[in-house]
Design a protein around this motif. Structure first.
Motif, PDB file in Angstrom:
ATOM      1  N   GLY A 336      -9.399   3.688   6.245  1.00  0.00           N
ATOM      2  CA  GLY A 336      -7.826   4.449   6.498  1.00  0.00           C
ATOM      3  C   GLY A 336      -7.310   4.354   7.702  1.00  0.00           C
ATOM      4  N   GLU A 337      -8.073   4.625   8.426  1.00  0.00           N
ATOM      5  CA  GLU A 337      -7.675   4.492   9.975  1.00  0.00           C
ATOM      6  C   GLU A 337      -7.400   3.112  10.565  1.00  0.00           C
ATOM      7  OE1 GLU A 337     -10.947   5.989  12.034  1.00  0.00           O
ATOM      8  OE2 GLU A 337     -10.100   8.254  11.681  1.00  0.00           O
ATOM      9  N   LEU A 338      -8.163   2.008   9.649  1.00  0.00           N
ATOM     10  CA  LEU A 338      -7.914   0.589   9.970  1.00  0.00           C
ATOM     11  C   LEU A 338      -6.683  -0.070   9.327  1.00  0.00           C
ATOM     12  CD1 LEU A 338      -9.182  -1.671  11.515  1.00  0.00           C
ATOM     13  CD2 LEU A 338     -10.214  -2.317   9.311  1.00  0.00           C
ATOM     14  N   TYR A 339      -6.635   0.390   8.173  1.00  0.00           N
ATOM     15  CA  TYR A 339      -5.314  -0.203   7.339  1.00  0.00           C
ATOM     16  C   TYR A 339      -4.258   0.499   6.912  1.00  0.00           C
ATOM     17  CZ  TYR A 339      -8.540  -4.100   6.294  1.00  0.00           C
ATOM     18  OH  TYR A 339      -9.494  -5.316   6.598  1.00  0.00           O
ATOM     19  N   GLY A 340      -4.500   2.015   7.113  1.00  0.00           N
ATOM     20  CA  GLY A 340      -3.457   2.823   6.626  1.00  0.00           C
ATOM     21  C   GLY A 340      -3.847   3.471   5.268  1.00  0.00           C
ATOM     22  N   ASP A 351       0.445   4.857   9.006  1.00  0.00           N
ATOM     23  CA  ASP A 351      -0.047   3.519   9.213  1.00  0.00           C
ATOM     24  C   ASP A 351      -1.528   3.597  10.126  1.00  0.00           C
ATOM     25  OD1 ASP A 351       2.212   2.161   8.365  1.00  0.00           O
ATOM     26  OD2 ASP A 351       3.201   2.266  10.586  1.00  0.00           O
ATOM     27  N   GLY A 352      -2.206   2.213   9.690  1.00  0.00           N
ATOM     28  CA  GLY A 352      -3.454   2.370  10.730  1.00  0.00           C
ATOM     29  C   GLY A 352      -3.348   1.308  11.797  1.00  0.00           C
ATOM     30  N   LEU A 353      -4.401   1.406  12.457  1.00  0.00           N
ATOM     31  CA  LEU A 353      -4.324   0.572  13.742  1.00  0.00           C
ATOM     32  C   LEU A 353      -3.677  -0.819  13.365  1.00  0.00           C
ATOM     33  CD1 LEU A 353      -7.747   1.382  15.001  1.00  0.00           C
ATOM     34  CD2 LEU A 353      -5.579   2.298  16.183  1.00  0.00           C
TER      35      LEU A 353
END
Length: 468
Positions: A336-340, A351-353
């Motif tokens: 979730g933190e990567l893609y959102g 949004d993710g990173l």
């Protein structure tokens, strides 16, 4: 989440197509089968309302659901029997690969498309049978299409080299372009033992055809300068890998560098990164030496004279390239933190990173930004580096640039006016020699639609099938 989706589908009367449906886990497919069966039962009974997951909702009879699937592909699962009977199967015939390749080659301007298309298809069929079986080998339609796109790119480059526009490309020239494209698209991914087998198949399909070596021109000079400025040794095999990476990012949406720790993946990326900064400043310039031969005697007594042409590379003081990078180890954050992800309570998207970086890159490219000169970047020693580039990056005539990374970067000025490790003279051009660029808008200074502003999104970390 799927329950809410099907609930909205049934009430709105919309149609939905689930692509690659059989990539869903079997456990999830069983739940989906129950949900679809409930909707189908209500439609068969022509009900106005029905119970769906404990809620009484209305039914719009125009709703429909469709799925597509590739049963023979790796990573797919078989549909449960209670889900199969809910759908009416529609079998698709095997595509006509030679015809598709022929049409694409014709659209790219190849006159001998019919014969070349058959050779491409035969080559991939033979390669799939004779070469070793590897997970990353792909000899299907996607691979053929990438080769055709690369061949069209190569043909346009040949035409762009002729400034007068009078060069005619013969059938032999088209064969040369296609052979180079086949090598550029396949050699980087082959194991060492498969390279001779591929070359032998290529020689059998193109008997007696020996294409000349590719002329990388200014790119080789920029790579050589980049190697020197990064204090690396000039290693021919590493230079070849840099050229291969350059060819891939010009025609592909994403590139994955795979190898052991310490294998040189980050070094290759850093060399190309710096070379793309230097590349727009380098222009070929032909010096015509004076005539040689006898300078005495009458006109008829003089010996035949010859003119020597020496090509040097001129480094202008104009606009440099720009490569902005965003480097992240995807293993250190959650998906979730990567893609959102969507908040399950408020249904708000965050949004993710990767999404943040992509939005910022798009915003930078759509508005005027100062040009920064990239000296180099640092990447962690990892088993995989992934460069993600936009859909039309590097294509001729496209205003889009490549997407890839930004953090841990140092900005400075690239050196010029010196001699590289290749021993080729690099001169600083006087203003008169560069007069053809003076007074022109910035957009017109990019010859042939060359990309000078790059955005790289680098996923630097060990391979994980979850995020790949």
């Amino acid at each position: 989440m799927l329950g809410k989706f099907f609930s909205g589908l049934a009430q709105s009367g919309s149609w939905c197509c689930f692509d690659e449906f059989n990539r869903i886990d079997v456990e999830v497919l069983s739940v989906v089968a129950m949900q679809i069966h409930t909707i189908k039962t209500a439609k068969d009974a022509q009900s106005l309302r029905f119970m769906f997951e404990g809620r009484d909702i209305k039914l719009n009879p125009t709703c429909g659901y469709f799925i597509t699937m590739n049963p023979t592909y790796a990573g797919r699962v078989e549909l449960p029997d209670n889900l199969k009977y809910l759908f009416r199967p529609v079998a698709m015939m095997v595509p006509d690969y030679p015809l598709i390749a022929e049409i694409m080659l014709f659209s790219e301007g190849f006159t001998s498309a019919k014969s070349l298309s058959q050779k491409i298809v035969n080559l991939y069929q033979l390669a799939s049978k004779q070469l070793s079986q590897q997970d990353h080998y792909d000899f299907g339609m996607r691979a053929i299409k990438s080769v055709l796109v690369m061949a069209g790119h190569g043909r346009r480059q040949v035409l762009q080299k002729d400034h007068l526009g009078i060069k005619e490309i013969t059938e032999a020239d088209e064969a040369f372009i296609l052979i180079h494209s086949l090598r550029d698209a396949n050699m980087p991914k082959f194991l060492a033992e498969d390279v001779p087998l591929f070359e032998s198949v290529l020689e059998d399909l193109f008997p007696g055809v020996t294409p000349p070596d590719q002329d990388y021109g200014a790119l080789e000079k920029a790579i050589s300068m980049s190697v020197r400025d990064l204090s690396f040794q000039h290693w021919p095999h590493q230079i070849d890998k840099v050229k291969q990476l350059y060819n891939q990012i010009m025609v592909r949406h994403g590139v994955m560098l795979v190898g052991p720790t310490g294998g040189g993946k980050t070094s290759v990326r850093n060399i190309l990164q710096k070379a793309l900064v230097i590349l727009p400043m380098i222009h070929p310039h032909t010096n015509v030496a004076g005539p040689t031969g006898s300078a005495t005697g009458s006109e008829t007594d003089r010996e035949p004279t010859t003119t020597r042409r020496q090509t040097v590379f001129i480094a202008s003081r104009g606009k440099k390239g720009h490569v902005e990078t965003f480097i992240i180890n995807p293993k250190c954050v959650k998906l979730g933190e990567l893609y959102g992800e969507t908040d399950p309570n408020t249904f708000e998207w965050s949004d993710g990173l990767i999404a943040n970086a992509t939005r910022r890159f798009c915003k930078d490219l759509s508005s005027p930004v100062p040009i920064l000169d990239l000296e180099g970047g640092e990447g962690g020693g990892a088993k995989t580096n992934t460069l993600v580039v936009p859909a039309n990056a590097g294509r001729p005539g496209s205003s889009m640039t490549d997407v890839s990374a930004t953090s841990h970067t140092t900005y400075g000025t690239a050196k010029s006016g010196s001699t590289s490790q290749m021993g080729t003279e690099l001169e600083t051009a006087p203003p008169s020699a560069l007069g053809h660029n003076q007074g022109q808008p910035e957009e017109s200074k990019e010859e042939g639609g060359a990309v000078t502003d790059w955005r790289w999104l680098v996923l630097d970390g060990p391979v994980d099938t979850l995020w790949v």
